[in-house]
Design an enzyme around this catalytic site. Structure first.
Site, PDB file in Angstrom:
ATOM      1  N   GLU A   1      96.296  32.931 -24.287  1.00 45.42           N
ATOM      2  CA  GLU A   1      97.318  33.340 -25.243  1.00 45.42           C
ATOM      3  C   GLU A   1      96.724  33.582 -26.627  1.00 45.42           C
ATOM      4  O   GLU A   1      95.809  32.891 -27.051  1.00 45.42           O
ATOM      5  CB  GLU A   1      98.417  32.272 -25.321  1.00 45.42           C
ATOM      6  CG  GLU A   1      99.065  32.081 -23.964  1.00 45.42           C
ATOM      7  CD  GLU A   1     100.273  31.149 -23.973  1.00 45.42           C
ATOM      8  OE1 GLU A   1     100.860  30.966 -22.910  1.00 45.42           O
ATOM      9  OE2 GLU A   1     100.627  30.608 -25.047  1.00 45.42           O
TER      10      GLU A   1
ATOM     11  N   CYS B   1      95.837  34.096 -34.303  1.00 48.43           N
ATOM     12  CA  CYS B   1      95.344  32.814 -33.775  1.00 48.43           C
ATOM     13  C   CYS B   1      94.784  33.087 -32.386  1.00 48.43           C
ATOM     14  O   CYS B   1      95.524  33.490 -31.487  1.00 48.43           O
ATOM     15  CB  CYS B   1      96.506  31.823 -33.739  1.00 48.43           C
ATOM     16  SG  CYS B   1      96.062  30.235 -33.013  1.00 48.43           S
TER      17      CYS B   1
ATOM     18  N   CYS C   1      91.330  23.465 -21.835  1.00 48.30           N
ATOM     19  CA  CYS C   1      90.544  22.666 -22.768  1.00 48.30           C
ATOM     20  C   CYS C   1      90.181  21.360 -22.082  1.00 48.30           C
ATOM     21  O   CYS C   1      90.967  20.814 -21.309  1.00 48.30           O
ATOM     22  CB  CYS C   1      91.338  22.381 -24.040  1.00 48.30           C
ATOM     23  SG  CYS C   1      90.351  21.619 -25.349  1.00 48.30           S
TER      24      CYS C   1
ATOM     25  N   CYS D   1      98.745  17.514 -27.194  1.00 50.56           N
ATOM     26  CA  CYS D   1      98.517  18.963 -27.085  1.00 50.56           C
ATOM     27  C   CYS D   1      98.780  19.447 -25.671  1.00 50.56           C
ATOM     28  O   CYS D   1      98.290  18.862 -24.706  1.00 50.56           O
ATOM     29  CB  CYS D   1      97.082  19.284 -27.487  1.00 50.56           C
ATOM     30  SG  CYS D   1      96.686  21.042 -27.336  1.00 50.56           S
TER      31      CYS D   1
ATOM     32  N   SER E   1      88.620  25.969 -36.031  1.00 56.56           N
ATOM     33  CA  SER E   1      89.202  24.626 -35.999  1.00 56.56           C
ATOM     34  C   SER E   1      88.570  23.828 -34.866  1.00 56.56           C
ATOM     35  O   SER E   1      88.527  24.278 -33.724  1.00 56.56           O
ATOM     36  CB  SER E   1      90.719  24.729 -35.789  1.00 56.56           C
ATOM     37  OG  SER E   1      91.277  23.432 -35.664  1.00 56.56           O
TER      38      SER E   1
ATOM     39  N   CYS F   1     101.641  25.752 -32.748  1.00 55.35           N
ATOM     40  CA  CYS F   1     100.437  24.958 -32.524  1.00 55.35           C
ATOM     41  C   CYS F   1     100.621  24.013 -31.358  1.00 55.35           C
ATOM     42  O   CYS F   1     101.605  23.293 -31.284  1.00 55.35           O
ATOM     43  CB  CYS F   1     100.131  24.066 -33.722  1.00 55.35           C
ATOM     44  SG  CYS F   1      99.933  24.934 -35.231  1.00 55.35           S
TER      45      CYS F   1
HETATM   46  N1  SAH Z   1      90.407  22.502 -30.264  1.00 56.99           N
HETATM   47  C1  SAH Z   1      90.574  22.902 -31.637  1.00 56.99           C
HETATM   48  C2  SAH Z   1      91.638  23.979 -31.810  1.00 56.99           C
HETATM   49  C3  SAH Z   1      92.942  23.523 -31.272  1.00 56.99           C
HETATM   50  S1  SAH Z   1      94.514  23.864 -31.795  1.00 56.99           S
HETATM   51  C4  SAH Z   1      90.946  21.688 -32.460  1.00 56.99           C
HETATM   52  O1  SAH Z   1      91.154  20.629 -31.889  1.00 56.99           O
HETATM   53  O2  SAH Z   1      90.984  21.786 -33.684  1.00 56.99           O
HETATM   54  C5  SAH Z   1      94.753  23.908 -33.462  1.00 56.99           C
HETATM   55  C6  SAH Z   1      95.523  22.715 -34.036  1.00 56.99           C
HETATM   56  O3  SAH Z   1      96.807  22.479 -33.413  1.00 56.99           O
HETATM   57  C7  SAH Z   1      94.742  21.440 -33.895  1.00 56.99           C
HETATM   58  O4  SAH Z   1      94.706  20.774 -35.117  1.00 56.99           O
HETATM   59  C8  SAH Z   1      95.554  20.683 -32.895  1.00 56.99           C
HETATM   60  O5  SAH Z   1      95.306  19.322 -32.993  1.00 56.99           O
HETATM   61  C9  SAH Z   1      96.953  21.089 -33.261  1.00 56.99           C
HETATM   62  N2  SAH Z   1      97.954  20.753 -32.234  1.00 56.99           N
HETATM   63  C10 SAH Z   1      97.736  20.558 -30.917  1.00 56.99           C
HETATM   64  N3  SAH Z   1      98.894  20.251 -30.288  1.00 56.99           N
HETATM   65  C11 SAH Z   1      99.861  20.259 -31.218  1.00 56.99           C
HETATM   66  C12 SAH Z   1     101.288  20.063 -31.172  1.00 56.99           C
HETATM   67  N4  SAH Z   1     101.915  19.825 -30.033  1.00 56.99           N
HETATM   68  N5  SAH Z   1     101.963  20.161 -32.336  1.00 56.99           N
HETATM   69  C13 SAH Z   1     101.333  20.457 -33.484  1.00 56.99           C
HETATM   70  N6  SAH Z   1     100.007  20.666 -33.580  1.00 56.99           N
HETATM   71  C14 SAH Z   1      99.277  20.572 -32.462  1.00 56.99           C
END
Ligand code: SAH
Length: 371
Positions: free
Chosen positions: A99, A112, A119, A126, A198, A340
């Site tokens: 996505e 994004c 992952c 997440c 990130s 996110c």
């Molecule tokens: N693997 C990378 C990129 C992931 S996603 C990382 O961990 O940074 C980008 C952001 O979304 C990360 O900060 C992640 O922790 C956040 N995220 C993941 N699940 C989420 C959720 N359910 N609600 C809000 N933010 C979330």
């Protein structure tokens, strides 16, 4: 009838950054500038047909048509959100789906993108973690997301964030090549301030990153101490805060204007108290930091609850009073599960007929919490 003739695989030129493209053309006995021209055709002009690359000599075009191709991910389907966000579900050669989310916000238009199918990191809040890890994306599949969006959108992208599915630093080489292309003037030409990676904090890879790249850095912090971060971001057990934070400070060491963005998902009763804010302030002393508070986006089966908006604002004010620049991220695309942590491209279930996935998407309960 003889059996099928096995053709040698064509090189997908979408997989090649500038250096690799120049080397590819040199390997064919051609001048490097032809490679640069082809790069421009592909990324700046969106041309995939060698025949249309008019400043490339005819014989070379014919040769390219024999041995190379420009293969872009196909759009399985697109979902527009009420708030202008758009989510593309892209299908890759092997049927896997990823996505990509477009988020317009005033003058900004941010894409994004994903770096892996699934992952491996298993962060407990997440949804991508739930599907497990399938594989790394290739350079062409990462930059291909930008290629597709650039063609689909009415206006140019101003920012790209690697905040979709996957852990970018676990797919190091491909991510570095792809971000090089996104920053390359011959391709998308975004500055280092507009391309953000990130990471959950793979410390050795983070230290390596600053040697080879200058993308902006965001780090998923989510907790002010190891005990809590071990639970929320399990990779913390391997690379705890006392290793992560010095690596973050080092990343921006040479540029006084740069800061690391720390992402902090606000989980009701888990990490959102005044005491947590105080601990966070202490933790980040000496690190050039800004805080990005993310309202938790629930997904089917998630066990956490989002902090109340007033709690998030009180937490933010507490950080701001200590001099820590903090913003609360607007939740966008929540109505299409594009916010996110809601991205689940889903590994294709080979037991199901093609199209089965659309059913999965269609029946997921889209909780509506767009800001
Ligand atoms: N693997 C990378 C990129 C992931 S996603 C990382 O961990 O940074 C980008 C952001 O979304 C990360 O900060 C992640 O922790 C956040 N995220 C993941 N699940 C989420 C959720 N359910 N609600 C809000 N933010 C979330």
């Amino acid at each position: 009838m003889t059996g099928a003739v096995l053709e040698p695989a064509r090189t997908n030129l979408l997989d090649l950054d500038r250096k690799a493209m120049e080397a590819f053309f040199a390997g064919l006995g051609h001048k490097a500038f032809h490679g640069r021209n082809v790069l421009k055709w592909i990324h700046k002009h969106g041309v995939t047909d060698f025949g249309a690359m008019s400043d490339v000599p005819k014989a070379l075009r014919a040769q390219l048509a024999e041995i190379a191709e420009v293969r872009v991910p196909s759009i399985a389907f697109e979902q527009p959100s009420l708030d202008g966000t758009r989510k593309w579900v892209l299908e890759l050669d092997d049927g896997q789906r990823i996505e990509t989310v477009y988020i317009p916000d005033g003058d900004r238009s941010t894409l994004c993108i994903s770096s892996q199918v699934g992952c491996a990191l298993d962060c407990s809040f997440c949804s991508t973690a739930r599907q497990g890890f399938s594989r790394n994306l290739t350079v062409g599949e990462i930059v291909g997301q930008v290629w597709v969006a650039w063609r689909e959108l009415e206006r140019p992208l101003t920012n790209v964030v690697l905040m979709g599915m996957g852990e970018p630093l676990a797919n190091f080489d491909a991510v570095v090549s792809a971000t090089d292309l996104i920053q390359d003037d011959l391709a998308y030409g975004l500055s280092k301030y507009r391309v953000t990676l990130s990471t959950s904090g793979l410390v050795p890879a983070l230290r390596r990153l600053r040697e080879v790249s200058d993308v902006s850095l965001a780090v998923s912090l989510h907790a002010p101490d190891n005990a809590l971060r071990d639970v929320l971001v399990p990779i913390n057990r391997k690379y705890p805060l006392e290793e992560l934070l010095p690596a973050c400070a080092d990343y921006v060491r040479d540029d006084r204007r740069r800061k690391v963005t720390f992402e902090y998902v606000m989980l009701d009763g888990v990490n959102d108290s005044d005491a947590h804010a105080k601990a966070l302030i202490r933790l980040l002393e000496g690190v050039p930091a800004k805080m990005n508070l993310i309202p938790f986006n629930p997904f089917p089966g998630s066990t956490y609850r989002a902090s109340a908006p007033e709690r998030i604002e009180a937490f933010r004010q507490r950080l701001m009073r200590s001099g820590l620049i903090s913003i609360t991220r607007k939740t966008r695309g929540g109505d299409i599960d594009a916010a996110c942590g809601q991205l689940v491209g889903r590994v294709r279930d080979r037991r199901r007929p093609r199209g089965g996935l659309d059913v999965v998407f269609a029946t997921r309960s889209g909780s509506s919490h767009a800001a």
